[in-house]
Design an enzyme around this catalytic site. Structure first.
Site, PDB file in Angstrom:
ATOM      1  N   GLU A 172       0.813  -1.214   0.000  1.00 15.97           N
ATOM      2  CA  GLU A 172       0.000   0.000   0.000  1.00 15.97           C
ATOM      3  C   GLU A 172       0.844   1.260   0.000  1.00 15.97           C
ATOM      4  OE1 GLU A 172      -3.228  -1.857   3.141  1.00 15.97           O
ATOM      5  OE2 GLU A 172      -2.383   0.117   3.503  1.00 15.97           O
ATOM      6  N   CYS A 189       5.989  -7.458   7.619  1.00 20.34           N
ATOM      7  CA  CYS A 189       6.995  -6.912   8.527  1.00 20.34           C
ATOM      8  C   CYS A 189       7.380  -7.970   9.553  1.00 20.34           C
ATOM      9  CB  CYS A 189       6.423  -5.684   9.245  1.00 20.34           C
ATOM     10  SG  CYS A 189       7.622  -4.866  10.313  1.00 20.34           S
ATOM     11  N   GLY A 244       5.935  -2.254   6.533  1.00 20.53           N
ATOM     12  CA  GLY A 244       7.318  -2.689   6.674  1.00 20.53           C
ATOM     13  C   GLY A 244       8.160  -1.818   7.572  1.00 20.53           C
ATOM     14  N   SER A 276      10.654   6.301   9.189  1.00 16.65           N
ATOM     15  CA  SER A 276      10.046   5.959  10.479  1.00 16.65           C
ATOM     16  C   SER A 276      10.470   4.555  10.878  1.00 16.65           C
ATOM     17  CB  SER A 276       8.525   6.021  10.341  1.00 16.65           C
ATOM     18  OG  SER A 276       7.900   5.569  11.519  1.00 16.65           O
ATOM     19  N   SER A 304       9.080   5.328  16.291  1.00 19.25           N
ATOM     20  CA  SER A 304       7.798   4.868  16.826  1.00 19.25           C
ATOM     21  C   SER A 304       8.038   4.411  18.252  1.00 19.25           C
ATOM     22  CB  SER A 304       7.258   3.712  15.976  1.00 19.25           C
ATOM     23  OG  SER A 304       6.861   4.192  14.723  1.00 19.25           O
ATOM     24  N   LEU A 305       7.766   5.286  19.198  1.00 20.35           N
ATOM     25  CA  LEU A 305       8.094   4.974  20.593  1.00 20.35           C
ATOM     26  C   LEU A 305       6.928   4.244  21.272  1.00 20.35           C
ATOM     27  CD1 LEU A 305      10.534   5.402  22.486  1.00 20.35           C
ATOM     28  CD2 LEU A 305       9.301   7.350  23.440  1.00 20.35           C
ATOM     29  N   HIS A 306       5.796   4.887  21.313  1.00 20.78           N
ATOM     30  CA  HIS A 306       4.529   4.287  21.783  1.00 20.78           C
ATOM     31  C   HIS A 306       4.442   3.920  23.265  1.00 20.78           C
ATOM     32  CE1 HIS A 306       4.050   4.376  17.568  1.00 20.78           C
ATOM     33  NE2 HIS A 306       4.314   3.125  17.275  1.00 20.78           N
ATOM     34  N   ASN A 321      -5.991   3.393  15.494  1.00 22.29           N
ATOM     35  CA  ASN A 321      -7.052   3.196  14.517  1.00 22.29           C
ATOM     36  C   ASN A 321      -7.537   1.740  14.615  1.00 22.29           C
ATOM     37  OD1 ASN A 321      -8.721   3.783  12.383  1.00 22.29           O
ATOM     38  ND2 ASN A 321      -7.135   3.517  10.816  1.00 22.29           N
TER      39      ASN A 321
HETATM   40  N1  SAH Z   1       7.710   0.095  10.708  1.00 21.24           N
HETATM   41  C1  SAH Z   1       7.856   1.490  10.840  1.00 21.24           C
HETATM   42  C2  SAH Z   1       7.134   2.276   9.766  1.00 21.24           C
HETATM   43  C3  SAH Z   1       5.789   1.779   9.361  1.00 21.24           C
HETATM   44  S1  SAH Z   1       4.515   1.790  10.601  1.00 21.24           S
HETATM   45  C4  SAH Z   1       7.419   1.958  12.215  1.00 21.24           C
HETATM   46  O1  SAH Z   1       6.850   1.162  12.956  1.00 21.24           O
HETATM   47  O2  SAH Z   1       7.696   3.104  12.536  1.00 21.24           O
HETATM   48  C5  SAH Z   1       4.046   3.481  10.566  1.00 21.24           C
HETATM   49  C6  SAH Z   1       3.267   3.943  11.767  1.00 21.24           C
HETATM   50  O3  SAH Z   1       1.937   3.384  11.767  1.00 21.24           O
HETATM   51  C7  SAH Z   1       3.901   3.517  13.092  1.00 21.24           C
HETATM   52  O4  SAH Z   1       4.130   4.625  13.925  1.00 21.24           O
HETATM   53  C8  SAH Z   1       2.855   2.578  13.653  1.00 21.24           C
HETATM   54  O5  SAH Z   1       2.907   2.567  15.019  1.00 21.24           O
HETATM   55  C9  SAH Z   1       1.565   3.113  13.085  1.00 21.24           C
HETATM   56  N2  SAH Z   1       0.443   2.174  13.224  1.00 21.24           N
HETATM   57  C10 SAH Z   1       0.468   0.834  13.158  1.00 21.24           C
HETATM   58  N3  SAH Z   1      -0.758   0.310  13.397  1.00 21.24           N
HETATM   59  C11 SAH Z   1      -1.589   1.354  13.631  1.00 21.24           C
HETATM   60  C12 SAH Z   1      -2.977   1.488  13.947  1.00 21.24           C
HETATM   61  N4  SAH Z   1      -3.759   0.428  14.061  1.00 21.24           N
HETATM   62  N5  SAH Z   1      -3.476   2.742  14.128  1.00 21.24           N
HETATM   63  C13 SAH Z   1      -2.690   3.830  14.001  1.00 21.24           C
HETATM   64  N6  SAH Z   1      -1.378   3.770  13.693  1.00 21.24           N
HETATM   65  C14 SAH Z   1      -0.820   2.551  13.522  1.00 21.24           C
HETATM   66 FE1  SF4 Z   2       6.286  -3.373  11.505  1.00 22.97          FE
HETATM   67 FE2  SF4 Z   2       5.916  -0.743  11.976  1.00 22.97          FE
HETATM   68 FE3  SF4 Z   2       3.821  -2.461  11.960  1.00 22.97          FE
HETATM   69 FE4  SF4 Z   2       5.584  -2.548  13.945  1.00 22.97          FE
HETATM   70  S1  SF4 Z   2       4.238  -0.832  13.427  1.00 22.97           S
HETATM   71  S2  SF4 Z   2       4.774  -4.329  12.841  1.00 22.97           S
HETATM   72  S3  SF4 Z   2       7.474  -2.102  12.879  1.00 22.97           S
HETATM   73  S4  SF4 Z   2       5.119  -1.947  10.233  1.00 22.97           S
END
Ligand code: SAH
Ligand code: SF4
Length: 358
Positions: free
Chosen positions: A88, A121, A171, A203, A226-228, A302
């Site tokens: 995508e 991923c 990814g 990212s 992506s800390l979270h 989301n």
């Molecule tokens: N793998 C890398 C880049 C792709 S993910 C990373 O993790 O940074 C890109 C962003 O989408 C990340 O910050 C991830 O936390 C977020 N993401 C993943 N699932 C999500 C969801 N269900 N709702 C909102 N953001 C989400």
């Molecule tokens: Fe991979 Fe980013 Fe999804 Fe985590 S958030 S599984 S690192 S794509």
């Protein structure tokens, strides 16, 4: 013999292949300025050269299989690769106001393209739909570049319109560092799309050793982490990668990362209701980022079918943000762009796979 993807070649590599060198530059311009889809269209090349290119290379590594439009103007694309896998990418449109000296206000559309770097991923975050399907393979630089080229073509975005890129699709970009780095260079080529590295953001889920490696490459790209979560115990539950690279190692890697003078490192914080949305987390975040030129981007989780996690309330988001901004930390809330077309990573692909599996 399978044909080579011509978009996999940097201009330097193409110049090596095609003589005289000015021909390579012309080809680059046909590909990245005129968005041609066949060598036949490259009118200023000699016929024999067009035929020779045709036998050796392909210009169409991706096929658009679906486009979804969102009410806010975002457009989500599903692309099929030559081996049948799908990835995508999303075109995000933001309206910027430009204030001119004569007092007039001009609305300008700003484009950001969110691109994928892998099919699936390996990182396996608990909240992420991309992770659910497992890992298939890395994308090549050309397959990454082509996502943007097709989106620019489809939306008639002129070659010299400014575009920003975020490696935030499917990814983990740093798990495919060589091809991602190559794509950054191809994107940035002045004779190609000319998307300067400071307009590109990588990212990552926090592969500390690769952050260090990326920094040493001196590409000039922006970094987003992506800390979270702010403590290792919770982060480990959400993101298993944290066992290998804990929060401290990420902070150290970020401190060593070369940041453009006018930029900050972005820390993405996915807010999940009752999991990480309390003020004590905001407090800890503030101390973690102390001494770093950072900005925080709060993202609404989301939700999708089958997940236990919930979207946070607007009120809790606001409180979290206020806590940080009042103490001097830049903090924005990411509007769920394209929420109605399920724009979070991997969600469109997953829907389609479900349909095709009945
Ligand atoms: N793998 C890398 C880049 C792709 S993910 C990373 O993790 O940074 C890109 C962003 O989408 C990340 O910050 C991830 O936390 C977020 N993401 C993943 N699932 C999500 C969801 N269900 N709702 C909102 N953001 C989400
Ligand atoms: Fe991979 Fe980013 Fe999804 Fe985590 S958030 S599984 S690192 S794509």
């Amino acid at each position: 013999m399978t044909k080579q993807i011509i978009q996999d070649l940097t201009k330097e590599a193409l110049v090596e292949e095609i003589k005289p060198a000015f021909r390579a530059k012309q080809i680059y311009q046909w590909i990245y300025h005129k968005y041609v889809t066949s060598f036949e269209e490259m009118k200023n090349l000699p016929k024999e050269m067009r035929l020779a290119l045709e036998t050796k290379y392909t210009l169409s590594p991706l096929k658009t299989v679906m486009v979804q439009n969102s009410k806010d103007g975002s457009r989500k694309y599903l692309f099929e690769l030559h081996d049948g896998h799908t990835v995508e990418a999303v075109l995000l449109k933001m309206r910027d106001k430009e204030y001119h000296e004569d007092g007039s206000v001009k609305h300008q559309e700003r484009y950001t393209v969110c691109i994928s770097s892998q099919v699936g991923c390996k990182v396996g975050c608990a909240f992420c739909l991309t992770a659910k399907g497992g890992f298939m393979r890395n994308l090549t630089a050309g397959e990454i570049v082509e996502q943007v080229r097709l989106i620019k073509k489809d939306n008639s975005i002129d070659a010299n319109r400014r575009v920003n890129l975020v490696f935030m699709g499917m990814g983990e970009p740093l798990d495919n560092l060589a091809e991602v780095a190559k794509s950054v260079k191809i994107f940035a080529d002045p004779e190609g799309m000319a998307i300067a590295p400071h307009r590109q953001t990588i990212s990552t889920s926090g592969l500390s050793s690769k952050i260090e490696k990326l920094g040493k490459m001196e590409l000039g790209v922006n970094l987003a982490i992506s800390l979270h979560a702010v403590d290792d115990e919770l982060r480990q539950k959400l993101m298993p990668i944290n066992k290998a690279y804990n929060i401290e190692s990420i902070i150290t890697a970020v401190k060593n990362f070369p940041v453009n003078d006018r930029k900050r490192v972005m820390f993405e914080y996915l807010v999940i209701k009752d999991v990480n949305d309390d003020i004590s987390a905001a407090k800890k975040l503030l101390s973690l980022l102390d001494g770093i030129k950072a900005k925080v981007n709060l993202i609404y989780f989301n939700p999708y079918g089958g997940t236990e996690f919930k979207r946070p309330s607007d009120e809790d988001m606001k409180k979290f943000q206020e806590y940080l901004t009042k103490r001097g930390l830049h903090c924005t809330i990411r509007e769920s762009k394209g929420l109605d077309i399920s724009a979070a990573c991997g969600q469109l692909r997953e829907q389609e796979l479900e349909k095709s599996h009945g």
